[in-house]
Design a protein around this motif. Structure first.
Motif, PDB file in Angstrom:
ATOM      1  N   PHE A   1       0.945  -1.162   0.077  1.00  0.00           N
ATOM      2  CA  PHE A   1       0.089  -0.173  -0.031  1.00  0.00           C
ATOM      3  C   PHE A   1       0.968   1.186   0.091  1.00  0.00           C
ATOM      4  N   GLU A   2       0.654   2.123  -0.765  1.00  0.00           N
ATOM      5  CA  GLU A   2       1.319   3.317  -0.889  1.00  0.00           C
ATOM      6  C   GLU A   2       0.873   4.155   0.067  1.00  0.00           C
ATOM      7  N   ALA A   3      -0.653   4.136   0.629  1.00  0.00           N
ATOM      8  CA  ALA A   3      -1.482   5.021   1.521  1.00  0.00           C
ATOM      9  C   ALA A   3      -2.396   4.430   1.925  1.00  0.00           C
ATOM     10  N   MET A   4      -2.730   5.005   3.308  1.00  0.00           N
ATOM     11  CA  MET A   4      -4.001   4.455   4.114  1.00  0.00           C
ATOM     12  C   MET A   4      -4.928   5.623   4.325  1.00  0.00           C
ATOM     13  N   THR A   5      -6.211   5.431   4.109  1.00  0.00           N
ATOM     14  CA  THR A   5      -7.230   6.382   4.445  1.00  0.00           C
ATOM     15  C   THR A   5      -8.352   5.964   5.502  1.00  0.00           C
TER      16      THR A   5
ATOM     17  N   LEU B   1       0.544  10.644  -7.190  1.00  0.00           N
ATOM     18  CA  LEU B   1       1.190   9.277  -7.163  1.00  0.00           C
ATOM     19  C   LEU B   1       1.075   8.567  -8.387  1.00  0.00           C
ATOM     20  N   GLU B   2       1.891   7.576  -8.568  1.00  0.00           N
ATOM     21  CA  GLU B   2       2.004   6.567  -9.865  1.00  0.00           C
ATOM     22  C   GLU B   2       0.709   5.885 -10.119  1.00  0.00           C
ATOM     23  N   ALA B   3       0.371   5.873 -11.370  1.00  0.00           N
ATOM     24  CA  ALA B   3      -0.687   4.995 -11.548  1.00  0.00           C
ATOM     25  C   ALA B   3      -0.259   3.488 -10.955  1.00  0.00           C
ATOM     26  N   GLY B   4      -1.479   2.910 -10.575  1.00  0.00           N
ATOM     27  CA  GLY B   4      -1.338   1.474  -9.975  1.00  0.00           C
ATOM     28  C   GLY B   4      -0.821   1.786  -8.579  1.00  0.00           C
ATOM     29  N   SER B   5      -0.753   2.727  -8.306  1.00  0.00           N
ATOM     30  CA  SER B   5      -0.557   2.810  -6.529  1.00  0.00           C
ATOM     31  C   SER B   5      -1.681   2.367  -5.857  1.00  0.00           C
ATOM     32  N   ARG B   6      -1.506   1.559  -4.810  1.00  0.00           N
ATOM     33  CA  ARG B   6      -2.833   1.108  -4.043  1.00  0.00           C
ATOM     34  C   ARG B   6      -2.991   1.822  -2.758  1.00  0.00           C
ATOM     35  N   ILE B   7      -4.176   2.192  -2.629  1.00  0.00           N
ATOM     36  CA  ILE B   7      -4.498   2.772  -1.481  1.00  0.00           C
ATOM     37  C   ILE B   7      -5.528   2.104  -0.639  1.00  0.00           C
ATOM     38  N   GLY B   8      -5.303   2.107   0.908  1.00  0.00           N
ATOM     39  CA  GLY B   8      -6.213   1.308   1.593  1.00  0.00           C
ATOM     40  C   GLY B   8      -7.274   2.223   2.126  1.00  0.00           C
ATOM     41  N   LEU B   9      -8.432   1.503   2.390  1.00  0.00           N
ATOM     42  CA  LEU B   9      -9.716   2.382   2.890  1.00  0.00           C
ATOM     43  C   LEU B   9     -10.197   1.504   4.028  1.00  0.00           C
TER      44      LEU B   9
ATOM     45  N   PHE C   1     -11.127  -2.244   2.589  1.00  0.00           N
ATOM     46  CA  PHE C   1     -10.932  -2.698   1.084  1.00  0.00           C
ATOM     47  C   PHE C   1      -9.853  -1.673   0.556  1.00  0.00           C
ATOM     48  N   SER C   2      -9.702  -1.957  -0.692  1.00  0.00           N
ATOM     49  CA  SER C   2      -8.345  -1.256  -1.451  1.00  0.00           C
ATOM     50  C   SER C   2      -9.029  -0.553  -3.006  1.00  0.00           C
ATOM     51  N   GLY C   3      -8.182   0.169  -3.333  1.00  0.00           N
ATOM     52  CA  GLY C   3      -8.357   0.416  -4.809  1.00  0.00           C
ATOM     53  C   GLY C   3      -6.952   0.914  -5.227  1.00  0.00           C
ATOM     54  N   THR C   4      -6.665   0.975  -6.609  1.00  0.00           N
ATOM     55  CA  THR C   4      -5.627   1.440  -7.368  1.00  0.00           C
ATOM     56  C   THR C   4      -5.816   2.663  -7.876  1.00  0.00           C
ATOM     57  N   LEU C   5      -4.894   3.443  -8.100  1.00  0.00           N
ATOM     58  CA  LEU C   5      -4.981   4.985  -8.669  1.00  0.00           C
ATOM     59  C   LEU C   5      -4.861   4.828 -10.248  1.00  0.00           C
ATOM     60  N   LYS C   6      -5.590   5.693 -10.954  1.00  0.00           N
ATOM     61  CA  LYS C   6      -5.742   5.664 -12.507  1.00  0.00           C
ATOM     62  C   LYS C   6      -4.526   6.648 -12.905  1.00  0.00           C
ATOM     63  N   ALA C   7      -3.881   6.599 -14.166  1.00  0.00           N
ATOM     64  CA  ALA C   7      -3.029   7.443 -14.477  1.00  0.00           C
ATOM     65  C   ALA C   7      -3.431   8.807 -14.666  1.00  0.00           C
ATOM     66  N   ASP C   8      -2.815   9.938 -14.540  1.00  0.00           N
ATOM     67  CA  ASP C   8      -3.545  11.413 -14.852  1.00  0.00           C
ATOM     68  C   ASP C   8      -4.590  11.825 -13.735  1.00  0.00           C
ATOM     69  N   TYR C   9      -4.910  11.072 -12.745  1.00  0.00           N
ATOM     70  CA  TYR C   9      -6.003  11.138 -11.946  1.00  0.00           C
ATOM     71  C   TYR C   9      -6.186  12.680 -11.451  1.00  0.00           C
ATOM     72  N   LYS C  10      -5.054  13.432 -11.250  1.00  0.00           N
ATOM     73  CA  LYS C  10      -5.077  14.631 -10.833  1.00  0.00           C
ATOM     74  C   LYS C  10      -5.912  15.641 -11.570  1.00  0.00           C
ATOM     75  N   ASN C  11      -5.952  15.410 -13.029  1.00  0.00           N
ATOM     76  CA  ASN C  11      -6.504  16.060 -14.144  1.00  0.00           C
ATOM     77  C   ASN C  11      -8.221  16.027 -13.798  1.00  0.00           C
ATOM     78  N   TYR C  12      -8.638  15.117 -12.988  1.00  0.00           N
ATOM     79  CA  TYR C  12     -10.111  14.947 -13.047  1.00  0.00           C
ATOM     80  C   TYR C  12     -10.438  15.156 -11.509  1.00  0.00           C
ATOM     81  N   LEU C  13      -9.737  16.164 -10.951  1.00  0.00           N
ATOM     82  CA  LEU C  13     -10.196  16.467  -9.296  1.00  0.00           C
ATOM     83  C   LEU C  13     -10.464  18.095  -9.722  1.00  0.00           C
ATOM     84  N   SER C  14     -10.823  18.592  -8.391  1.00  0.00           N
ATOM     85  CA  SER C  14     -11.344  20.074  -8.530  1.00  0.00           C
ATOM     86  C   SER C  14     -10.783  20.736  -7.021  1.00  0.00           C
ATOM     87  N   LYS C  15      -9.544  20.677  -7.110  1.00  0.00           N
ATOM     88  CA  LYS C  15      -8.694  21.176  -5.772  1.00  0.00           C
ATOM     89  C   LYS C  15      -8.861  22.685  -5.628  1.00  0.00           C
TER      90      LYS C  15
END
Length: 389
Positions: free
Chosen positions: A227-231, A295-303, A315-329
């Motif tokens: 896991f790259e990170a936990m939430t 984070l790199e594409a495929g990085s696993r996040i724990g929830l 449970f867990s999920g993996t980040l998609k490439a360029d995910y930052k482009n689809y956020l609203s910071k």
């Protein structure tokens, strides 16, 4: 099939209380609130914002016309429901203009409700790959003036669109869950405020985390290094730190330090909003995605999701490439930065306002109704009246 979170956004009322000033008003050392529980500001819901309007505002911040046409399931997770019969999802469905053929349901199990919605959404999309599902976590945490739970209040909503081929996070079908009938936190129908055994609830949270994490590792063979990170569900942000310390007790120091670094990014929004029950875990996830480094594409996040009473799930999920482009910071930061600070007297007055309990009609007017898109404008003949600007 690749199923996960395609969009995510949040909404919080436009007024807040500064936690240092609240501490001073309660003759408490400010560090007890800012460091001891890890909160800086606490969102307060005015009378014109309830769980429905908060959810509708969150949803409208992310939905486009294609979403409204393809969403055929609206899942409203909340422990702040406004009607014993009609689901908050039905109001949100109408207020957002989602297609009329969508199903709309409310889910309740303390702070776990939105996670239940995500699991249901995944199953629905697996059977209907072209569908989209709107999952909402919306709540108002309210304990009352000068109570033990006062500094852990909050208000807000998180909205997520789940779909196949998501652009943010692919969700793994690998969860471990646990249910036990305990009384660590509950709110009887006759009470405006929750009852909580704080010490027991904290321990129950950590016990559930340990049990589902052990079960998850046995099921998947994964360890912390995967896991790259936990939430986490964070009723107050210090709880996330306790969770990481518990998970890394027998791990290398480097593992703990790595997770702690991401933890700081994951609590940025929660520190500004407070406890939003069903939305708490997902506000933390959003905070990590927007406030943390890319984070790199495929990085696993724990929830880790926890709802008192109690149900827990890892449970867990993996980040998609360029995910930052689809956020609203920028939009989310502006939402928080443009809020109005309440004086302690304003806050105390606002917190004690409530709708009539005798069935009387009421019209709500407030200067703070200039912000946002959807409001509760009153109750007429026992029916809540919402307006969309």
């Amino acid at each position: 099939m690749d199923i996960g979170i395609d969009k995510i956004g949040f909404y919080s009322p436009n007024v807040y209380v500064d936690m240092e000033k609240l501490a001073e008003a309660r003759d408490v050392e400010p560090a007890k609130y800012t460091i001891g529980i890890g909160q800086e500001r606490m969102a307060i819901a005015p009378l014109h914002q309830d769980s429905v309007s908060l959810a509708a505002n969150a949803a409208l911040s992310i939905l486009d016309e294609d979403d409204k046409e393809k969403i055929d399931f609206v899942l409203f997770g909340s422990e702040s429901g406004v009607d014993h019969s009609k689901s908050g999802a039905v109001w949100v469905h109408q207020l957002t203009g989602i297609n009329k053929e969508a199903r709309s349901v409310e889910l309740k199990q303390a702070c776990y409700g939105a996670t239940a919605g995500i699991k249901m959404a995944m199953g629905h999309i697996a059977l209907n790959p072209e569908s989209k599902v709107l999952v909402l976590g919306t709540d108002i945490a309210k304990y009352g003036v000068k109570t033990g739970g006062e500094p852990t209040q909050g208000a807000g909503a998180v909205a997520m669109v789940l779909s196949s081929n998501p652009r943010l996070l692919s969700l793994d079908n690998d969860s471990a869950a646990l249910t036990k009938d305990i009384s660590d936190f509950w709110r009887p129908l006759y009470s405006d405020y929750a009852f909580v055994d704080g010490k027991f609830s904290n321990q129950a949270y950590l016990d559930f985390l340990n049990d589902v994490w052990v079960n998850y590792q046995e099921k998947t063979g994964r360890t912390l290094k995967d896991f790259e990170a936990m939430t986490f569900h964070v009723p107050y942000t210090k709880m996330g730190k306790k969770a990481i310390l518990a998970m890394t007790e027998n791990e290398e120091e480097s593992e703990r330090d790595r997770l702690m670094e991401y933890y700081q990014s994951s609590i940025y929004y929660n520190k500004q909003v407070g406890n939003i029950y069903t939305g708490s875990l997902y506000l933390s996830l959003l905070s990590l995605l927007e406030q943390g480094p890319e984070l790199e594409a495929g990085s696993r996040i724990g929830l880790f999701s926890y709802g008192s009473g109690a149900v827990g799930e890892f449970f867990s999920g993996t980040l998609k490439a360029d995910y930052k482009n689809y956020l609203s910071k920028d939009k989310h930061e502006s939402l928080l930065n443009e809020r109005r600070e309440l004086s302690i007297s304003e806050y105390e007055e606002m917190l004690q306002q409530s709708l009539p309990k005798d069935g009387a009609d009421i019209e709500i007017e407030s200067e703070d109704m200039k912000e946002g898109t959807v409001y509760l404008t009153g109750v007429k003949e026992h029916i809540r009246q919402y307006v969309k600007k």
